[in-house]
Design an enzyme around this catalytic site. Structure first.
Site, short mmCIF file in Angstrom:
data_model
loop_
_atom_site.label_atom_id
_atom_site.label_comp_id
_atom_site.label_asym_id
_atom_site.label_seq_id
_atom_site.Cartn_x
_atom_site.Cartn_y
_atom_site.Cartn_z
N THR A 161 7.34 14.33 -3.70
CA THR A 161 6.47 13.71 -2.72
C THR A 161 6.83 12.23 -2.61
O THR A 161 7.23 11.60 -3.59
CB THR A 161 4.99 13.87 -3.10
OG1 THR A 161 4.71 13.12 -4.29
CG2 THR A 161 4.63 15.33 -3.32
N GLY A 162 6.73 11.69 -1.41
CA GLY A 162 7.17 10.32 -1.21
C GLY A 162 8.66 10.18 -1.45
O GLY A 162 9.14 9.12 -1.88
N GLY A 163 9.39 11.22 -1.16
CA GLY A 163 10.83 11.22 -1.41
C GLY A 163 11.65 10.59 -0.30
O GLY A 163 12.87 10.70 -0.29
N GLY A 193 12.51 4.41 -1.72
CA GLY A 193 12.38 3.89 -3.06
C GLY A 193 12.82 4.82 -4.17
O GLY A 193 13.87 5.47 -4.09
N ILE A 194 12.01 4.91 -5.21
CA ILE A 194 12.33 5.74 -6.38
C ILE A 194 12.42 7.20 -5.99
O ILE A 194 13.28 7.94 -6.48
CB ILE A 194 11.27 5.52 -7.47
CG1 ILE A 194 11.34 4.09 -8.00
CG2 ILE A 194 11.46 6.52 -8.62
CD1 ILE A 194 10.16 3.68 -8.85
N GLY A 195 11.54 7.65 -5.10
CA GLY A 195 11.57 9.04 -4.66
C GLY A 195 12.87 9.40 -3.97
O GLY A 195 13.46 10.45 -4.24
N SER A 199 2.72 4.14 -13.54
CA SER A 199 3.07 2.73 -13.50
C SER A 199 2.73 2.11 -14.85
O SER A 199 1.80 2.56 -15.53
CB SER A 199 2.28 2.01 -12.40
OG SER A 199 2.37 0.60 -12.56
N TYR A 206 -5.67 0.03 -8.82
CA TYR A 206 -4.39 0.73 -8.93
C TYR A 206 -4.19 1.24 -10.35
O TYR A 206 -3.82 2.41 -10.56
CB TYR A 206 -3.26 -0.21 -8.54
CG TYR A 206 -1.87 0.36 -8.67
CD1 TYR A 206 -1.41 1.32 -7.79
CD2 TYR A 206 -1.00 -0.10 -9.66
CE1 TYR A 206 -0.13 1.84 -7.90
CE2 TYR A 206 0.28 0.40 -9.77
CZ TYR A 206 0.72 1.38 -8.89
OH TYR A 206 1.98 1.89 -9.00
#
Length: 252
Positions: free
Chosen positions: A12-14, A17-19, A137, A150
């Protein structure tokens, strides 16, 4: 380059960034990769970068029906799943007295609730011996100014991971957390740092990172390598851990 040969991964969120870095690496290592993101044009561009092993699905992880759509895609196209990386997240830096209800709800909807129900939907599709990776995080352990909401939303992932590591143990499904420190991704642009001040900002942040002594932040590809470790058989006897990839920042 066959660490994940014939594996199926959802990130998800791929799309950034990191994804995205993880999706590229997983595909290079032989996996078929489904990425999700909220904007069609960004998802399409990411799929083009990842290559023929990638499939994109547009949707918002905060909308629980999206996880049903992901599950149906996995079921119909691949029949099952080996790796689920719950990576989508949002961070709004605001000191507690100024946090609005909407801001609070948005962070918990994406960072916490979406992770729980995403894993709930994927769990029946995960093959025995699979891997679940929750992107958290270092803020969940290290107090950072303006990060209270967060941090709370990410701290919950530790409880999820430990609980699931035990729940899924009979099937050999491993559940681990990946906790990045400051990483050079597009999220830095959302913090409102003017381009003219970007270099000074990164240098100042890097000064608080033991391995940032060369004046740099972490790189997405470094986080992707850690994700690959957790996704692959290289971590076959590891579950319920929080892998901090932060250059030692939480030591200070």
């Amino acid at each position: 380059m066959d660490t994940l040969i014939d594996k199926v991964a959802v990130i998800t969120g791929g799309n950034s960034g990191i994804g995205l870095a993880s999706a590229k690496l997983f595909a290079r290592e032989g996996a078929s990769v489904i990425i999700t993101g909220r904007r069609a044009e960004v998802v399409d561009a990411a799929v083009a970068q990842i290559g023929p092993r990638a499939v994109g699905l547009v949707g918002d992880v905060a909308d629980l029906s999206h996880h049903d759509a992901v599950a149906e895609l996995v079921r119909s196209r691949f029949g099952g799943l080996d790796i689920y990386m719950a990576n989508a997240g949002v961070n709004t830096i605001t000191r507690s007295p100024d946090v609005s209800e909407a801001e609070y709800d948005a962070q918990f909807a994406i960072n916490t609730r979406a992770v729980f129900f995403g894993v709930q939907k994927m769990q029946p599709l995960l093959r025995d011996g699979g891997s679940v990776i929750l992107t958290s995080s270092i803020a969940s352990d290290k107090a950072l100014d303006g990060h209270a909401v967060y941090a709370g939303s990410k701290a919950a992932l530790g409880g999820f991971a430990r609980g699931w590591a035990l729940e899924f143990k009979t099937r050999g499904i491993r559940v681990n957390i990946l906790s990045p420190g400051p990483t050079d991704t597009a999220i830095l642009d959302k913090l409102g740092v003017p381009p003219s001040e970007r270099e000074a900002f990164e240098t100042a942040v890097a000064a608080g990172i033991p391995l940032g002594r060369l004046g740099r932040l972490g790189r997405p590809d470094e986080l992707a390598q850690a994700a690959l470790f957790l996704a692959s058989d290289a971590s076959s006897f590891i579950t319920g851990v929080n892998l901090k990839v932060d250059g030692g920042m939480t030591l200070l």
